[in-house]
Design a protein around this motif. Sequence first.
Motif, mmCIF file in Angstrom:
data_model
loop_
_atom_site.group_PDB
_atom_site.id
_atom_site.type_symbol
_atom_site.label_atom_id
_atom_site.label_comp_id
_atom_site.label_asym_id
_atom_site.label_seq_id
_atom_site.Cartn_x
_atom_site.Cartn_y
_atom_site.Cartn_z
ATOM 1 N N ALA A 29 0.717 -1.267 -0.067
ATOM 2 C CA ALA A 29 0.093 0.004 -0.081
ATOM 3 C C ALA A 29 0.858 1.212 0.088
ATOM 4 O O ALA A 29 0.630 2.197 -0.781
ATOM 5 C CB ALA A 29 -0.837 0.063 1.298
ATOM 6 N N GLU A 30 1.907 1.245 0.687
ATOM 7 C CA GLU A 30 2.938 2.420 0.937
ATOM 8 C C GLU A 30 3.535 2.431 -0.410
ATOM 9 O O GLU A 30 3.849 3.488 -1.003
ATOM 10 C CB GLU A 30 3.854 2.278 2.114
ATOM 11 N N LEU A 31 3.920 1.257 -1.038
ATOM 12 C CA LEU A 31 4.698 1.403 -2.429
ATOM 13 C C LEU A 31 3.765 2.052 -3.561
ATOM 14 O O LEU A 31 4.301 2.770 -4.121
ATOM 15 C CB LEU A 31 5.139 0.078 -2.783
ATOM 16 N N LYS A 32 2.562 1.683 -3.641
ATOM 17 C CA LYS A 32 1.575 2.141 -4.227
ATOM 18 C C LYS A 32 1.416 3.469 -4.303
ATOM 19 O O LYS A 32 1.682 4.551 -5.210
ATOM 20 C CB LYS A 32 0.207 1.609 -4.266
ATOM 21 N N LYS A 33 1.426 4.393 -2.855
ATOM 22 C CA LYS A 33 1.465 5.911 -2.776
ATOM 23 C C LYS A 33 2.779 6.221 -3.250
ATOM 24 O O LYS A 33 2.934 7.472 -3.981
ATOM 25 C CB LYS A 33 1.258 5.968 -1.242
ATOM 26 N N ALA A 34 3.681 5.651 -2.939
ATOM 27 C CA ALA A 34 5.044 6.259 -3.360
ATOM 28 C C ALA A 34 5.173 6.427 -5.074
ATOM 29 O O ALA A 34 5.591 7.132 -5.548
ATOM 30 C CB ALA A 34 6.464 5.338 -2.738
#
Length: 153
Positions: A41-46
């Motif tokens: 999920a954090e990777l997607k935001k980044a």
Amino acid sequence: MSMGIGESVFAVKLCEMEEQYGKLQGRIRILEQENRDRICAELKKAKEEYAESTLLLEEKAKACRSKAVEKLSRAQLDYREKIGELMKQQIAEDIHSENCSREEDEAEADMLYAEFAMDFATLSVQQAVISAMTALAEQKKGGSEENAASVQI
């Protein structure tokens, strides 16, 4: 003492860099302890943030009236494209060994690139410091021609 235009631009850029460094630091510290879903999920935001900054850079390159800004923006875009190609096609193949699976090669390639990207960021910060100091020295040189001119990257 009044702040010159170069100093105010550098102050804004410094704030942008601090924000990005804070995100990097926070994400790495938190995600080292999180599960895969949270990391994804954090990777997607980044990745969304990266795509947005790439789009802004592309727009700057297209709409800029300054040839210098256009060329610098294009160089950054070319770098991003080249790194993307290497990551998709070449790095995992280059580090492959017979004892490892394709997934292990890809994981190692991702770690290698992450380390490289952090080293590159460190060098970029050093280059930014030298560039800012050179620009400010030029702006403030007054009668001292040789001092600022001798400080080049």
